[in-house]
Design an enzyme around this catalytic site. Structure first.
Site, short mmCIF file in Angstrom:
data_model
loop_
_atom_site.label_atom_id
_atom_site.label_comp_id
_atom_site.label_asym_id
_atom_site.label_seq_id
_atom_site.Cartn_x
_atom_site.Cartn_y
_atom_site.Cartn_z
N CYS A 185 16.39 54.72 24.74
CA CYS A 185 15.63 55.38 25.82
C CYS A 185 16.39 56.60 26.32
CB CYS A 185 15.41 54.41 26.98
SG CYS A 185 14.70 52.84 26.53
N CYS A 231 16.06 60.34 24.92
CA CYS A 231 15.04 61.26 25.44
C CYS A 231 15.19 61.49 26.94
CB CYS A 231 13.64 60.73 25.17
SG CYS A 231 13.12 60.84 23.46
N HIS A 232 15.44 60.40 27.67
CA HIS A 232 15.33 60.47 29.13
C HIS A 232 16.66 60.72 29.83
CE1 HIS A 232 11.15 59.07 29.12
NE2 HIS A 232 11.50 58.27 28.16
N CYS A 242 6.18 54.02 24.05
CA CYS A 242 7.42 54.69 23.66
C CYS A 242 8.07 53.94 22.50
CB CYS A 242 8.40 54.74 24.83
SG CYS A 242 8.33 56.27 25.76
N CYS A 261 -11.24 39.90 46.29
CA CYS A 261 -9.92 40.25 46.80
C CYS A 261 -10.01 40.55 48.30
CB CYS A 261 -9.37 41.48 46.10
SG CYS A 261 -9.44 41.42 44.31
N CYS A 269 -9.60 37.87 51.35
CA CYS A 269 -8.26 37.53 51.85
C CYS A 269 -7.52 38.77 52.34
CB CYS A 269 -7.44 36.86 50.76
SG CYS A 269 -7.91 35.17 50.41
N HIS A 270 -7.42 39.76 51.47
CA HIS A 270 -6.45 40.83 51.70
C HIS A 270 -6.95 41.95 52.61
CE1 HIS A 270 -3.74 38.90 48.97
NE2 HIS A 270 -4.67 38.86 48.04
N ARG A 272 0.78 38.28 38.94
CA ARG A 272 0.30 38.02 40.30
C ARG A 272 -1.24 38.00 40.33
NH1 ARG A 272 1.18 35.40 44.87
NH2 ARG A 272 -0.82 34.71 44.13
N CYS A 318 -3.61 34.93 41.46
CA CYS A 318 -4.66 35.07 42.47
C CYS A 318 -6.00 34.61 41.91
CB CYS A 318 -4.79 36.54 42.89
SG CYS A 318 -3.89 36.95 44.39
#
EC number: 2.8.5.2
Lengths: 107, 278
Positions: free
Chosen positions: B82, B85-86, B128, B194, B197-198, B235, B239
């Protein structure tokens, strides 16, 4: 252990100074009480022993039991006396030992 | 008062009225998050917060450390790392090619012209790997993938999440719309969306748990329940399972759209990843 444990101790300290050491091991700490999807018991595999030693002499040690949570974090204090390499070892139920060493210079 | 002044006065008044109308519009359509933007950090216990605040005690970090070694390791048929390139992972210039990791997690998901779909950090890493390193893809929820996303998220700590996907001219707008529809769509045997609840009950108790605002700024997150880092899609699956709906797959279009929409809902929240939650 798949991931190397983390150890944090000061690079240098004054003689007689109390320094804090933090360690964090990466381990599942399988208790031996869980069952897999087929209902078979998953055998116990925990880190049962931790030790911090200096020139072969144990400065701090801990015996761990199945109720210790995964990825045990152990922090403790020692009195800095001599410069040198501090060795930290974790032993699991299969007898596999993971060792990390770090230097601290004491003036 | 001559004719010209009258025209100007009318024009100025007109602008004033339009401005006022705009402000009223803004008032009538409140932020879907409610009056305040907050992450799960706010309702976490003091002990959990302390674990997140101290990078050493953060139990997700050993995995990130391993990923830091992978980042610099040459891999694949192209024998590239990695870093080739980075540059170094914390290099703000991003090496010789100018591709820094800083701010990546705050910016993602972005539009992928090849698939004409949103692409998140996980899929981008795999792209990548296959395209440049010519190496095998990481499995979505593998330790290497979680560590790598954690390592990249770490470079964006404190940077506010950004998204302009609600803008019709944005390439992600279609995905954003689909994500919004997903958010408000009832599903599962409990027939809940969703939003129930949220949005409606955020900050309130569901049995012994505090309902979060459902923000994505802390991912990948170390959940004490999982006792390892976990991705946002894990997650989502949790849910969906809780409301007794069939979860979608890791990296599925449905979840990518939802991730795009959540990035917009959470715009302005500082990145926390890898965070620690109950």
């Amino acid at each position: 252990m798949a991931n190397k444990p983390r150890v944090k101790l000061p690079k240098s300290a004054k003689a007689g100074e109390i320094v804090q050491i933090k360690t964090l091991a990466s381990h599942d700490m399988e208790t031996g009480n869980r069952k897999d999807k087929k209902g078979n018991k998953i055998p116990r595999l925990i880190l049962n022993k931790f030790s911090c030693s200096f020139k072969g002499e144990e400065l701090f040690g801990a015996t761990m039991h199945p109720s210790v949570s995964a990825n045990p974090y152990i922090a403790f204090s020692i009195t800095a006396k001599e410069s040198g390499t501090y060795d930290f070892t974790w032993t699991d139920d299969n007898g596999e030992v993971t060792k990390v060493s770090q230097d601290m210079s004491v003036s | 008062m001559n004719f010209k002044t009258i025209i100007t006065t009318i024009a100025v008044l007109g602008t004033g009225i339009t401005l006022a109308a705009c402000q009223m519009d803004a008032y009538q359509a409140p932020n879907p998050n409610g009056s305040e933007l907050w992450s799960g950090y706010k309702t976490a216990t003091a002990e959990t917060r302390a674990m997140q605040d101290d990078d050493f005690a953060n139990p997700g970090m050993p995995m990130v450390d391993s990923a830091a070694a992978l980042y610099n390791k040459k891999d694949g048929e192209a024998n590239m790392s990695c870093a080739d390139c980075h540059g170094a992972v914390d290099d703000p210039k991003g090496g010789s090619k100018g591709l820094p990791m800083k701010g990546v997690s705050a910016r993602y998901p972005v539009y992928d012209a090849d698939t004409k779909k949103p692409i998140n950090v996980e899929l981008r890493i795999n792209k990548c790997r296959t395209k440049y390193q010519k190496a095998k893809e990481y499995k979505y929820e593998s330790d290497a993938m979680l560590g790598m996303t954690g390592l990249i998220a770490l470079q964006s700590r404190g940077i506010p999440m950004m998204s302009t996907a609600d803008n019709p001219s944005d390439e992600l707008n279609a995905a954003w719309k689909a994500g919004e529809a997903f958010y408000y769509e009832r599903r599962g045997q409990l027939n809940m969306s969703c939003k129930h609840c949220h949005e409606d009950h955020q900050g309130e108790l569901i049995r012994a748990e505090v309902l979060s605002q459902g923000q994505s700024n802390g991912f990948p997150t170390y959940r004490l329940k999982w006792s390892k880092l976990g991705s946002l899609h894990r997650r989502f699956r949790g849910c969906n399972g809780n409301i007794r709906a069939e979860p979608y797959g890791y990296g599925s279009d449905e979840y990518l759209n939802l991730e795009t929409y959540l990035a917009w809902r959470g715009r302005g929240l500082p990145m926390e990843g890898p965070s620690v939650r109950k």
